[in-house]
Design a protein around this motif. Structure first.
Motif, PDB file in Angstrom:
ATOM      1  N   ASP A 301       0.819  -1.210   0.000  1.00  0.00           N
ATOM      2  CA  ASP A 301       0.000   0.000   0.000  1.00  0.00           C
ATOM      3  C   ASP A 301       0.858   1.267   0.000  1.00  0.00           C
ATOM      4  OD1 ASP A 301      -2.364  -1.520   0.075  1.00  0.00           O
ATOM      5  OD2 ASP A 301      -2.238  -1.703   2.255  1.00  0.00           O
ATOM      6  N   LYS A 302       2.157   1.112  -0.264  1.00  0.00           N
ATOM      7  CA  LYS A 302       3.084   2.243  -0.256  1.00  0.00           C
ATOM      8  C   LYS A 302       3.823   2.364  -1.590  1.00  0.00           C
ATOM      9  CE  LYS A 302       3.756   1.919   4.754  1.00  0.00           C
ATOM     10  NZ  LYS A 302       4.743   1.808   5.859  1.00  0.00           N
ATOM     11  N   ASN A 303       3.070   2.179  -2.679  1.00  0.00           N
ATOM     12  CA  ASN A 303       3.626   2.308  -4.027  1.00  0.00           C
ATOM     13  C   ASN A 303       4.704   1.269  -4.319  1.00  0.00           C
ATOM     14  OD1 ASN A 303       3.450   3.692  -6.527  1.00  0.00           O
ATOM     15  ND2 ASN A 303       5.365   4.766  -6.105  1.00  0.00           N
ATOM     16  N   PHE A 304       4.499   0.058  -3.796  1.00  0.00           N
ATOM     17  CA  PHE A 304       5.454  -1.041  -3.986  1.00  0.00           C
ATOM     18  C   PHE A 304       4.721  -2.280  -4.451  1.00  0.00           C
ATOM     19  CE2 PHE A 304       7.186  -4.980  -2.106  1.00  0.00           C
ATOM     20  CZ  PHE A 304       8.420  -5.016  -2.732  1.00  0.00           C
ATOM     21  N   THR A 305       5.354  -3.041  -5.343  1.00  0.00           N
ATOM     22  CA  THR A 305       4.803  -4.322  -5.736  1.00  0.00           C
ATOM     23  C   THR A 305       5.938  -5.277  -6.090  1.00  0.00           C
ATOM     24  OG1 THR A 305       3.112  -5.420  -7.079  1.00  0.00           O
ATOM     25  CG2 THR A 305       4.571  -3.840  -8.210  1.00  0.00           C
ATOM     26  N   VAL A 306       5.585  -6.487  -6.445  1.00  0.00           N
ATOM     27  CA  VAL A 306       6.544  -7.527  -6.827  1.00  0.00           C
ATOM     28  C   VAL A 306       6.158  -8.053  -8.204  1.00  0.00           C
ATOM     29  CG1 VAL A 306       7.551  -9.783  -6.249  1.00  0.00           C
ATOM     30  CG2 VAL A 306       6.902  -8.197  -4.412  1.00  0.00           C
ATOM     31  N   LEU A 307       7.147  -8.314  -9.037  1.00  0.00           N
ATOM     32  CA  LEU A 307       6.949  -9.005 -10.309  1.00  0.00           C
ATOM     33  C   LEU A 307       7.737 -10.304 -10.245  1.00  0.00           C
ATOM     34  CD1 LEU A 307       5.970  -9.235 -13.236  1.00  0.00           C
ATOM     35  CD2 LEU A 307       8.005  -7.925 -13.933  1.00  0.00           C
ATOM     36  N   GLY A 308       7.025 -11.420 -10.171  1.00  0.00           N
ATOM     37  CA  GLY A 308       7.684 -12.719 -10.123  1.00  0.00           C
ATOM     38  C   GLY A 308       8.015 -13.204 -11.516  1.00  0.00           C
ATOM     39  N   VAL A 309       9.286 -13.530 -11.751  1.00  0.00           N
ATOM     40  CA  VAL A 309       9.736 -14.023 -13.058  1.00  0.00           C
ATOM     41  C   VAL A 309      10.264 -15.439 -12.859  1.00  0.00           C
ATOM     42  CG1 VAL A 309      11.236 -13.611 -15.039  1.00  0.00           C
ATOM     43  CG2 VAL A 309      10.362 -11.663 -13.719  1.00  0.00           C
ATOM     44  N   SER A 310       9.540 -16.414 -13.371  1.00  0.00           N
ATOM     45  CA  SER A 310       9.864 -17.814 -13.100  1.00  0.00           C
ATOM     46  C   SER A 310      10.662 -18.469 -14.221  1.00  0.00           C
ATOM     47  CB  SER A 310       8.576 -18.612 -12.880  1.00  0.00           C
ATOM     48  OG  SER A 310       8.863 -19.991 -12.800  1.00  0.00           O
ATOM     49  N   LEU A 311      11.595 -19.338 -13.820  1.00  0.00           N
ATOM     50  CA  LEU A 311      12.347 -20.156 -14.772  1.00  0.00           C
ATOM     51  C   LEU A 311      11.786 -21.574 -14.804  1.00  0.00           C
ATOM     52  CD1 LEU A 311      16.043 -19.023 -14.187  1.00  0.00           C
ATOM     53  CD2 LEU A 311      14.234 -17.960 -15.542  1.00  0.00           C
ATOM     54  N   ASP A 312      10.485 -21.674 -14.686  1.00  0.00           N
ATOM     55  CA  ASP A 312       9.822 -22.978 -14.729  1.00  0.00           C
ATOM     56  C   ASP A 312       9.754 -23.526 -16.155  1.00  0.00           C
ATOM     57  OD1 ASP A 312       8.450 -24.327 -12.298  1.00  0.00           O
ATOM     58  OD2 ASP A 312       8.299 -22.189 -11.878  1.00  0.00           O
ATOM     59  N   LYS A 313       9.402 -24.815 -16.243  1.00  0.00           N
ATOM     60  CA  LYS A 313       9.154 -25.467 -17.520  1.00  0.00           C
ATOM     61  C   LYS A 313       7.693 -25.894 -17.654  1.00  0.00           C
ATOM     62  CE  LYS A 313      12.130 -28.499 -19.083  1.00  0.00           C
ATOM     63  NZ  LYS A 313      13.026 -29.683 -19.118  1.00  0.00           N
ATOM     64  N   LYS A 314       7.069 -26.230 -16.523  1.00  0.00           N
ATOM     65  CA  LYS A 314       5.708 -26.735 -16.519  1.00  0.00           C
ATOM     66  C   LYS A 314       4.758 -25.712 -15.906  1.00  0.00           C
ATOM     67  CE  LYS A 314       6.868 -30.867 -18.052  1.00  0.00           C
ATOM     68  NZ  LYS A 314       6.394 -31.392 -19.352  1.00  0.00           N
ATOM     69  N   LYS A 315       3.750 -25.314 -16.663  1.00  0.00           N
ATOM     70  CA  LYS A 315       2.805 -24.314 -16.183  1.00  0.00           C
ATOM     71  C   LYS A 315       2.100 -24.788 -14.917  1.00  0.00           C
ATOM     72  CE  LYS A 315      -1.282 -21.644 -17.472  1.00  0.00           C
ATOM     73  NZ  LYS A 315      -2.272 -21.327 -18.534  1.00  0.00           N
ATOM     74  N   GLU A 316       1.720 -26.064 -14.871  1.00  0.00           N
ATOM     75  CA  GLU A 316       0.984 -26.581 -13.720  1.00  0.00           C
ATOM     76  C   GLU A 316       1.796 -26.450 -12.437  1.00  0.00           C
ATOM     77  OE1 GLU A 316       1.600 -28.188 -16.508  1.00  0.00           O
ATOM     78  OE2 GLU A 316      -0.376 -28.272 -17.486  1.00  0.00           O
ATOM     79  N   ALA A 317       3.072 -26.794 -12.496  1.00  0.00           N
ATOM     80  CA  ALA A 317       3.938 -26.699 -11.320  1.00  0.00           C
ATOM     81  C   ALA A 317       4.117 -25.248 -10.892  1.00  0.00           C
ATOM     82  CB  ALA A 317       5.296 -27.339 -11.618  1.00  0.00           C
ATOM     83  N   TRP A 318       4.258 -24.367 -11.879  1.00  0.00           N
ATOM     84  CA  TRP A 318       4.422 -22.927 -11.623  1.00  0.00           C
ATOM     85  C   TRP A 318       3.204 -22.357 -10.901  1.00  0.00           C
ATOM     86  CZ3 TRP A 318       3.159 -18.992 -15.944  1.00  0.00           C
ATOM     87  CH2 TRP A 318       3.467 -17.691 -15.528  1.00  0.00           C
ATOM     88  N   VAL A 319       2.022 -22.611 -11.467  1.00  0.00           N
ATOM     89  CA  VAL A 319       0.781 -22.076 -10.896  1.00  0.00           C
ATOM     90  C   VAL A 319       0.514 -22.671  -9.519  1.00  0.00           C
ATOM     91  CG1 VAL A 319      -1.722 -21.967 -11.191  1.00  0.00           C
ATOM     92  CG2 VAL A 319      -0.220 -21.573 -13.158  1.00  0.00           C
ATOM     93  N   GLU A 320       0.796 -23.967  -9.368  1.00  0.00           N
ATOM     94  CA  GLU A 320       0.585 -24.612  -8.068  1.00  0.00           C
ATOM     95  C   GLU A 320       1.466 -23.987  -6.991  1.00  0.00           C
ATOM     96  OE1 GLU A 320       1.112 -28.997  -5.911  1.00  0.00           O
ATOM     97  OE2 GLU A 320       1.276 -28.827  -8.101  1.00  0.00           O
ATOM     98  N   ALA A 321       2.717 -23.689  -7.339  1.00  0.00           N
ATOM     99  CA  ALA A 321       3.633 -23.083  -6.368  1.00  0.00           C
ATOM    100  C   ALA A 321       3.187 -21.673  -5.993  1.00  0.00           C
ATOM    101  CB  ALA A 321       5.056 -23.053  -6.935  1.00  0.00           C
ATOM    102  N   ILE A 322       2.694 -20.911  -6.967  1.00  0.00           N
ATOM    103  CA  ILE A 322       2.191 -19.568  -6.696  1.00  0.00           C
ATOM    104  C   ILE A 322       1.064 -19.625  -5.673  1.00  0.00           C
ATOM    105  CG2 ILE A 322       0.919 -17.613  -7.689  1.00  0.00           C
ATOM    106  CD1 ILE A 322       2.427 -18.169 -10.332  1.00  0.00           C
ATOM    107  N   GLN A 323       0.142 -20.545  -5.890  1.00  0.00           N
ATOM    108  CA  GLN A 323      -1.009 -20.667  -4.987  1.00  0.00           C
ATOM    109  C   GLN A 323      -0.598 -21.200  -3.622  1.00  0.00           C
ATOM    110  OE1 GLN A 323      -3.497 -23.206  -7.385  1.00  0.00           O
ATOM    111  NE2 GLN A 323      -4.311 -21.506  -8.607  1.00  0.00           N
ATOM    112  N   LYS A 324       0.246 -22.233  -3.611  1.00  0.00           N
ATOM    113  CA  LYS A 324       0.642 -22.868  -2.361  1.00  0.00           C
ATOM    114  C   LYS A 324       1.439 -21.935  -1.471  1.00  0.00           C
ATOM    115  CE  LYS A 324       2.679 -27.165  -0.618  1.00  0.00           C
ATOM    116  NZ  LYS A 324       3.308 -28.457  -1.013  1.00  0.00           N
TER     117      LYS A 324
END
Length: 382
Positions: A301-324
């Motif tokens: 809430d102070k003009n800050f954010t994060v951009l996650g840049v993944s070196l994954d190969k599998k979309k399912e594993a990437w999305v699962e890790a984001i959620q988990k």
């Protein structure tokens, strides 16, 4: 981690002479993994620089049985991978001799080892730290909810102090594993799990681990990398985990988010943004995620954010890790592993790493982890 190298750095070690197993010589791994997919089972060696295939076999029936063989020059860190799946694998601190591994692909944290003391120790370490990290993530989210609900400053401060104390307990736990393990591969992996900033104050733990296993290449490679970081801190070298330097403008790039929408770095101009390079398969990255979650919740809430840049190969594993892991910010990836377009653009040679950018896109800090990230954000965001 360089191509799943140990620098995977979130990154433990008693004297090698105390080891009861035979580290050097031929090995045989007899496995039976229920629900393993038909196809290739691969044994890979993990080092500071490369990911090397040592042996592979083909599963042709539903028994899940396989045998992998090879020769070890020394105890090392290996993984058994099933097909192209980067999410499901068994991590080994491998010795010479014949070992047995049994379990279920859908519950690999409960895999059982026979005649594999070092691998059993490594598995226990991973399970213990993962449980502690999940608890930290949950408490960080709870703290953010308390702040949103309007809880008093004294309550928030008490909860924040308790969370910091628990973070230190986790660091101390892994540090103890790093300096007391009698298995060099376990020691190296534990040391790689520790936030580098926790090691930088004296370098005592790095020297202790190195003295325990002075000839093991895994230990020598990791401690050498950490010693280089100590020199960086002292201003003796300028090398970093990327080719870029503080003060430069970060190169723009565009990559797809999980829905396929293209997102450019330049679209974040006007905000402080942490560009976080990680991957679902990178254990040290996953260990660092609670720290990023904490920083995001404190400053979003102070003009800050994060951009996650993944070196994954599998979309399912990437999305699962984001959620988990509860990573509630923008994520992008071209799902090309170390062939990702951002790797040469930024000169990335290991993950996790990150860059903090000011609203104009200029780099304010590189490789900020744990307390270092919190301190830098406190310094630049008023």
């Amino acid at each position: 981690m360089k191509k799943l190298a140990l620098w995977a750095i979130a990154f433990g070690f008693v004297l090698a002479g105390c080891h009861q197993q035979t580290e050097k010589g031929d090995f045989v791994i007899n496995g039976k993994i229920d629900n393993a997919p038909l196809g290739t089972v691969v044994l890979e060696e993990l080092s500071m620089d490369t990911l090397k295939i040592v042996d592979s076999v083909t599963l042709r029936d539903a028994s899940g049985k396989f045998t992998l063989k090879g020769m070890l020059p020394e105890q090392g860190l290996y993984r058994i991978r099933f097909g192209e799946d980067e999410q499901h694998f068994i991590l080994l601190a491998l010795d010479a001799g014949t070992m047995t591994v049994t379990g279920d692909l859908n519950n690999l944290e409960l895999v059982k080892f026979e005649n594999a003391e070092a691998s059993s120790e490594l598995q226990q370490l991973l399970n213990d730290v993962s449980a502690k990290s999940r608890s930290l993530t949950e408490e960080s989210i709870a703290l953010d909810s308390m702040a949103k609900s309007g809880a008093g400053d004294s309550v928030i401060q008490a909860k924040s102090s308790a969370l910091e104390a628990k973070e230190k307990e986790v660091t101390d736990f892994v540090m103890h594993a790093a300096t007391t393990s009698k298995n060099p591969a376990v020691a190296a992996f534990a040391l790689s799990m520790i936030n580098p900033q926790s090691l930088m104050s004296s370098g005592k733990e790095i020297a202790e681990v190195k003295s325990h296993f002075p000839t093991n290449s895994l230990v020598v490679g990791l401690t050498g990398k950490l010693e280089q970081m100590l020199k960086q801190q002292a201003g003796e070298v300028d090398a970093n985990m990327t080719a870029l330097q503080v003060g430069q403008v970060a190169p723009d790039f565009s990559l797809p988010d999980p829905s396929g929408k293209m997102v450019s770095l330049s679209s974040f101009k006007g905000k402080f943004v942490l560009v976080d390079f990680w991957a679902s398969w990178c254990q040290p990255c996953r260990m660092e995620n609670p720290n990023v979650v904490k920083a995001f919740n404190a400053y979003k809430d102070k003009n800050f954010t994060v951009l996650g840049v993944s070196l994954d190969k599998k979309k399912e594993a990437w999305v699962e890790a984001i959620q988990k892991d509860g990573l509630a910010w923008t994520h992008v990836s071209d799902l090309k592993f170390w062939e990702s377009a951002v790797v040469p653009l930024y000169g990335i040679n290991s993950i996790p790493t990150n860059m903090l950018l000011d609203p104009s896109g200029k780099i304010l800090g590189i490789g900020l982890r744990g307390e270092a990230l919190e301190a830098k954000l406190k310094e630049v965001i008023k």
